[in-house]
Structures are given as structure tokens and as C-alpha cells.
Scaffold this motif. Structure first.
Motif, mmCIF file in Angstrom:
data_model
loop_
_atom_site.group_PDB
_atom_site.id
_atom_site.type_symbol
_atom_site.label_atom_id
_atom_site.label_comp_id
_atom_site.label_asym_id
_atom_site.label_seq_id
_atom_site.Cartn_x
_atom_site.Cartn_y
_atom_site.Cartn_z
ATOM 1 N N LEU A 24 4.428 -9.284 -13.432
ATOM 2 C CA LEU A 24 5.262 -8.105 -13.125
ATOM 3 C C LEU A 24 4.804 -6.872 -14.002
ATOM 4 N N ALA A 25 4.619 -7.153 -15.375
ATOM 5 C CA ALA A 25 3.953 -6.098 -16.056
ATOM 6 C C ALA A 25 2.633 -5.456 -15.830
ATOM 7 N N GLY A 26 2.038 -6.377 -15.209
ATOM 8 C CA GLY A 26 0.562 -6.186 -14.596
ATOM 9 C C GLY A 26 0.612 -5.391 -13.406
ATOM 10 N N LEU A 27 1.763 -5.723 -12.383
ATOM 11 C CA LEU A 27 1.942 -4.946 -11.408
ATOM 12 C C LEU A 27 2.550 -3.632 -11.860
ATOM 13 N N ARG A 28 3.342 -3.438 -12.570
ATOM 14 C CA ARG A 28 4.098 -2.139 -13.308
ATOM 15 C C ARG A 28 2.667 -1.173 -13.778
ATOM 16 N N ALA A 29 2.023 -1.781 -14.580
ATOM 17 C CA ALA A 29 0.645 -1.005 -15.076
ATOM 18 C C ALA A 29 -0.301 -0.774 -13.835
ATOM 19 N N ASN A 30 -0.263 -1.386 -12.837
ATOM 20 C CA ASN A 30 -1.174 -1.173 -11.553
ATOM 21 C C ASN A 30 -0.572 0.059 -11.034
ATOM 22 N N GLU A 31 0.693 0.060 -10.949
ATOM 23 C CA GLU A 31 1.283 1.255 -10.352
ATOM 24 C C GLU A 31 0.955 2.791 -11.354
ATOM 25 N N ALA A 32 1.288 2.362 -12.760
ATOM 26 C CA ALA A 32 0.931 3.443 -13.511
ATOM 27 C C ALA A 32 -0.475 4.152 -13.649
ATOM 28 N N ARG A 33 -1.278 3.110 -13.507
ATOM 29 C CA ARG A 33 -2.744 3.572 -13.262
ATOM 30 C C ARG A 33 -2.941 4.428 -12.063
ATOM 31 N N TYR A 34 -2.488 4.092 -10.883
ATOM 32 C CA TYR A 34 -2.629 4.786 -9.701
ATOM 33 C C TYR A 34 -1.992 6.134 -9.904
ATOM 34 N N PHE A 35 -0.801 6.230 -10.237
ATOM 35 C CA PHE A 35 -0.251 7.669 -10.627
ATOM 36 C C PHE A 35 -1.123 8.475 -11.399
ATOM 37 N N ARG A 36 -1.422 7.683 -12.704
ATOM 38 C CA ARG A 36 -2.225 8.733 -13.741
ATOM 39 C C ARG A 36 -3.409 9.169 -12.915
ATOM 40 N N ASN A 37 -4.240 8.334 -12.151
ATOM 41 C CA ASN A 37 -5.640 8.764 -11.671
ATOM 42 C C ASN A 37 -5.417 9.715 -10.619
ATOM 43 N N LYS A 38 -4.548 9.388 -9.487
ATOM 44 C CA LYS A 38 -4.148 10.183 -8.518
ATOM 45 C C LYS A 38 -3.665 11.605 -8.588
ATOM 46 N N TYR A 39 -2.506 11.629 -9.505
ATOM 47 C CA TYR A 39 -1.742 12.658 -9.421
ATOM 48 C C TYR A 39 -1.630 13.245 -11.300
#
Length: 153
Positions: A24-39
């Protein structure tokens, strides 16, 4: 107390009670990376107990499809980028629900479900959705599905 999600050094902080805390921490980190890279947005979460407004808003939208999540909510966050209101709730079972709600009435509005690696499909979603798989370096195999929001929230 809020927590800035680090996608370089993944930590299960705030998710320790989950039987799949690391995934779940990996999934949460995956979302964090997406928003950092895209927005260029820093993904910050808070304990769900401190943000019952977010959990309640997501629950009202889920009620559109008669969905009630049985697992306790652990963390929640809400923010706006590029005219889109994003809401996330991370559950003890390993489920992550996000709501994409375009503030412009002509835009997209949807609820996304993501299941962490190692968790079973929750009974409340099993008969209603098919889940597609995707691979993530941070989260392993993620299974996801969604539905379009019909109502106004």
C-alpha cells in the motif's frame, strides 16, 4: 498530522495497521510520483480521522452505485490541480479510491479503484467491476477499475 509522501524512500508511515502495508505504501508512492511528474504537485496525506469530510464526500459518490467500503479508511487527501479536484482515500485492506472531479461541468468525473499487490478484490467490488493490471516499479502489480460519476457533488 500531515505526511508528505516520498516516492524515492518509500515508507509505510500511517499505513502500519494494514496487512499489506508495504504494498500500500508503494501504491501511495506511485500516486505521489505521478502527481509530482505531471503537475509538480507534492502529494500529502493526512489520517482519515482528521479528514472525515473527504471520506464522507467519497462515500456519497460511491452511494451512487450502492457501494459501501467495509474496510476502515487510514488516510485521505484532497487537492486541486489544473481545474480538477482530486480526492484520495487509502484503506486498511489495501484499497485506494480516487475521485477525479473536473470543476468545469463539461469535464471528466470518475471514481478510480486501485488494489495493492497481494490483496483480494473486496466483496463490495467483486461483482460490479473488472480489474485491469498494470506494473509499477514502486507498487508491483496494481489492479485498477473505475466508473464515471453521473451526479453532481
Amino acid at each position: 498530522m500531515s505526511y508528505v509522501v516520498d516516492f524515492v524512500d518509500v515508507s509505510p508511515v500511517g499505513l502500519e495497521s494494514s496487512p499489506v502495508a508495504e504494498a500500500l505504501a508503494g501504491l501511495r508512492a506511485n500516486e505521489a510520483r505521478y502527481f509530482r511528474n505531471k503537475y509538480e504537485h507534492v502529494f500529502t496525506v493526512e489520517p482519515a480521522s482528521e479528514r472525515p469530510d473527504i471520506v464522507e464526500w467519497v462515500n456519497r459518490i460511491l452511494a451512487e452505485r450502492d457501494i459501501v467500503i467495509a474496510s476502515p479508511a487510514l488516510e485521505a487527501t484532497e487537492f486541486e490541480v489544473d481545474g480538477i479536484r482530486w480526492s484520495y482515500v487509502f484503506y486498511e485492506s489495501g484499497l485506494s479510491i480516487n475521485v477525479l472531479y473536473t470543476l468545469d461541468h463539461a469535464g471528466k468525473r470518475a471514481v478510480g479503484f486501485k488494489l495493492t499487490d497481494g490483496m483480494a478484490v473486496p466483496a463490495e467490488l467483486a461483482d460490479k467491476f473488472k480489474f485491469a493490471r498494470q506494473r509499477s516499479k514502486l507498487a508491483g502489480t496494481i489492479r485498477g477499475s473505475y466508473f464515471a460519476i453521473k451526479g453532481e457533488y
